[in-house]
Scaffold this active site. Structure first.
Site, PDB file in Angstrom:
ATOM      1  N   ASN A  12       0.821  -1.222   0.000  1.00 14.70           N
ATOM      2  CA  ASN A  12       0.000   0.000   0.000  1.00 14.70           C
ATOM      3  C   ASN A  12       0.853   1.269   0.000  1.00 14.70           C
ATOM      4  OD1 ASN A  12      -2.501  -1.320  -0.054  1.00 14.70           O
ATOM      5  ND2 ASN A  12      -2.339  -1.721   2.134  1.00 14.70           N
ATOM      6  N   GLU A  38      17.094  -2.078  11.481  1.00 13.15           N
ATOM      7  CA  GLU A  38      16.597  -0.780  11.952  1.00 13.15           C
ATOM      8  C   GLU A  38      17.371  -0.389  13.200  1.00 13.15           C
ATOM      9  OE1 GLU A  38      12.618   0.470  12.086  1.00 13.15           O
ATOM     10  OE2 GLU A  38      12.021  -0.737  10.366  1.00 13.15           O
ATOM     11  N   ASP A  66      10.474   5.755   7.160  1.00 16.88           N
ATOM     12  CA  ASP A  66      10.250   5.463   8.570  1.00 16.88           C
ATOM     13  C   ASP A  66       9.348   6.553   9.125  1.00 16.88           C
ATOM     14  OD1 ASP A  66      10.529   3.833  10.807  1.00 16.88           O
ATOM     15  OD2 ASP A  66      12.247   4.933  11.571  1.00 16.88           O
ATOM     16  N   ASP A 145      -4.161   6.150  14.222  1.00 18.35           N
ATOM     17  CA  ASP A 145      -5.131   6.955  13.461  1.00 18.35           C
ATOM     18  C   ASP A 145      -6.420   7.217  14.233  1.00 18.35           C
ATOM     19  OD1 ASP A 145      -3.312   6.997  11.407  1.00 18.35           O
ATOM     20  OD2 ASP A 145      -4.522   5.822  10.005  1.00 18.35           O
ATOM     21  N   LYS A 165      -7.566  11.146   4.140  1.00 18.01           N
ATOM     22  CA  LYS A 165      -6.345  11.155   4.942  1.00 18.01           C
ATOM     23  C   LYS A 165      -5.120  11.373   4.063  1.00 18.01           C
ATOM     24  CE  LYS A 165      -3.247   8.271   7.605  1.00 18.01           C
ATOM     25  NZ  LYS A 165      -2.874   6.927   7.970  1.00 18.01           N
TER      26      LYS A 165
END
EC number: 3.6.1.66
Length: 186
Positions: A12, A38, A66, A145, A165
């Site tokens: 996505n 990471e 990130d 969210d 959004k």
């Protein structure tokens, strides 16, 4: 056609990047599933290291991304640990930490690291807002969210459609900066 690889496990994110960059006809973003270590550090350090790491492996232009969620009253927590905090205490835990706090200011930040033969460039997108008093969702969005209300809105990101959004998201803002960089090079 110039291909820029996006090192991510999330298709996505690749779709969103291609939508934002669609008017750059000679550039296409393609997903590459290549994990990279990471670091424990800032978003900028993680994106820079990740972009260099993947570029050294494939020797082709690459981006990594990130993001983090930063709450002012919690001294920027969860920040770079957003994913871990979401998986452990979740939104309920963040709301509990903010009980009786007047300052509910927060922001989302995305850093895109781009690496090619000329080295690494970073592109940053930020959306400021505040933490809601309770979890509010219409079933859209994920992670924080449902508790984040962007400035100028009365709805959380999770009460907005993906399209709504994405018009104001931190990721879009970072990709818009990346797009300006690419336009300057064409």
């Amino acid at each position: 056609m110039k291909i820029i690889y996006f090192a991510t496990g999330n298709p996505n994110k690749v779709k969103e990047a291609n939508v934002i960059l669609k008017d750059l006809e000679d550039i296409k973003i393609e997903q590459i599933k290549m994990p990279y270590p990471e670091l424990q550090g800032t978003l900028e350090e993680v994106a820079e290291f990740g972009a260099k790491y993947v570029y050294e492996k494939i020797k082709k232009p690459v981006i990594v991304e990130d993001s983090g969620f930063f709450v002012e009253a919690l001294n920027g927590f969860p920040g770079t640990y957003s994913k871990y905090v979401q998986e452990t205490i979740g939104n309920e835990g963040i709301l509990k930490l903010l009980e009786n706090k007047e300052n509910r200011n927060a922001y989302f930040k995305t850093v895109i690291g781009y690496c090619d033969e000329n080295g690494v460039k970073l592109f940053i997108g930020v959306v400021k807002g505040k933490v809601a008093e309770e979890i509010r969702s219409k079933g859209y969005g994920f992670a924080y969210d449902s508790i984040f209300i962007p400035e100028g809105e009365d709805r959380t990101f999770a009460e907005m459609t993906t399209e709504e959004k994405s018009q104001i998201s931190h990721r879009k803002r970072a990709f818009e900066e990346f797009k300006k960089f690419l336009l300057d090079r064409i």
